[in-house]
Design a protein around this motif. Structure first.
Motif, mmCIF file in Angstrom:
data_model
loop_
_atom_site.group_PDB
_atom_site.id
_atom_site.type_symbol
_atom_site.label_atom_id
_atom_site.label_comp_id
_atom_site.label_asym_id
_atom_site.label_seq_id
_atom_site.Cartn_x
_atom_site.Cartn_y
_atom_site.Cartn_z
ATOM 1 N N GLY A 11 0.812 -1.213 0.000
ATOM 2 C CA GLY A 11 0.000 0.000 0.000
ATOM 3 C C GLY A 11 0.842 1.258 0.000
ATOM 4 N N GLU A 14 2.541 1.817 -3.417
ATOM 5 C CA GLU A 14 1.620 2.366 -4.417
ATOM 6 C C GLU A 14 1.429 3.870 -4.215
ATOM 7 N N GLU A 15 1.305 4.282 -2.973
ATOM 8 C CA GLU A 15 1.103 5.704 -2.678
ATOM 9 C C GLU A 15 2.336 6.523 -3.056
#
Length: 280
Positions: A11, A14-15
């Motif tokens: 996560g 991806e950010e």
């Protein structure tokens, strides 16, 4: 970069990746916004070399040279690569320290650069010479096999342009014109303004046709308005105009509530006209 991001939780990776994509997309057209995205990425993953490098370039694009230099140094420590050496030297120029940029041009790191990096370092060194007012030294610095080569490489246009600009600054106009022409031959993407510089040297002035047409239309509208006003004035009765002006004068100065009000004195023509009205 992808390999570096894989070290992060999915996560988070991806950010960070999304912010780095925005930095790359905006750095030319909106550097301030790119810088803002780089700060987000930096806050999320400051231990990733690619993030430090992107933050460095975003700071460099917004002329935050001290910050850019710190980020580039951090990225260099993390990777051990010398590819950022030229832009680090240029940051020194941006900070008003051309002597440090020149010192970096003589360091062993330069020999480890690829051809593109070495040309970039040469451009930075020439710029540092110019910062110090050493125009002839800047010209000599740019003279190299890469400049003399007839083959066109990604750096060719910028190298030729820098050389032409240095020649012009040194007052060597004929040579500068020649090299601006050679720059234009290599600059297929229009990365430089060599065509404008050539036109300037040749005394050619470009006129914005759209602006000129707008001016013509505006002038035509003004002329039409003047003609309309003149036509309207020609149809008015002179006596009516005089009467209207007198009425306007009285209205302008008349105020019953004003203790200092004094009626306007009538002219001789007005007095005669009033007397005729009384007789009638």
């Amino acid at each position: 970069m992808r390999q570096e991001l894989l070290s992060l939780p999915k996560g988070l990776a991806e950010e960070v990746s999304k912010n780095l994509v925005m930095v790359a997309r905006l750095i030319d057209e909106d550097p301030e916004q790119a810088y803002a995205y780089s700060r987000i990425a930096l806050r999320l993953a400051s231990r990733v070399a690619a993030v430090r490098e992107a933050a460095g370039f975003a700071a460099y694009a917004t002329q935050k040279y001290s910050e850019a230099l710190a980020e580039f140094r951090a990225a260099k420590r993390m990777t051990g690569s010398v590819e950022l050496w030229p832009v680090m030297a240029d940051c020194e120029r941006g900070l008003g320290r051309p002597e440090r940029a020149l010192a970096m041009a003589g360091e062993p790191e330069v020999q480890k650069l690829d051809k593109a990096g070495q040309v970039e370092m040469r451009l930075v060194a020439a710029g540092a010479r110019r910062d110090q007012g050493q125009l002839e030294a800047a010209i000599v610095t740019l003279q190299s096999p890469e400049l003399a080569s007839s083959s066109v490489q990604p750096w060719t246009a910028r190298l030729r342009y820098a050389y032409a600009d240095a020649l012009l600054a040194a007052g060597r106009e004929d040579e500068a014109r020649e090299w601006f022409g050679k720059t234009l031959e290599a600059d297929k993407d229009g990365a430089t303004d060599a065509s404008d510089r050539l036109a300037e040297l040749d005394g050619v002035e470009f006129v914005d046709a759209a602006v000129d047409l707008a001016d013509v239309d505006a002038d035509a509208d003004i002329d039409a308005d003047i003609d309309d006003d003149e036509d309207e004035d020609e149809g008015d009765d002179p006596a009516e105009i005089a009467a209207a002006e007198r009425a306007s004068d009285v209205a302008e100065y008349y105020d019953e509530d004003d203790e200092e009000y004094e009626p306007l004195e009538q002219s001789g023509a007005d007095s005669d006209a009033d007397a005729e009205d009384d007789k009638a």
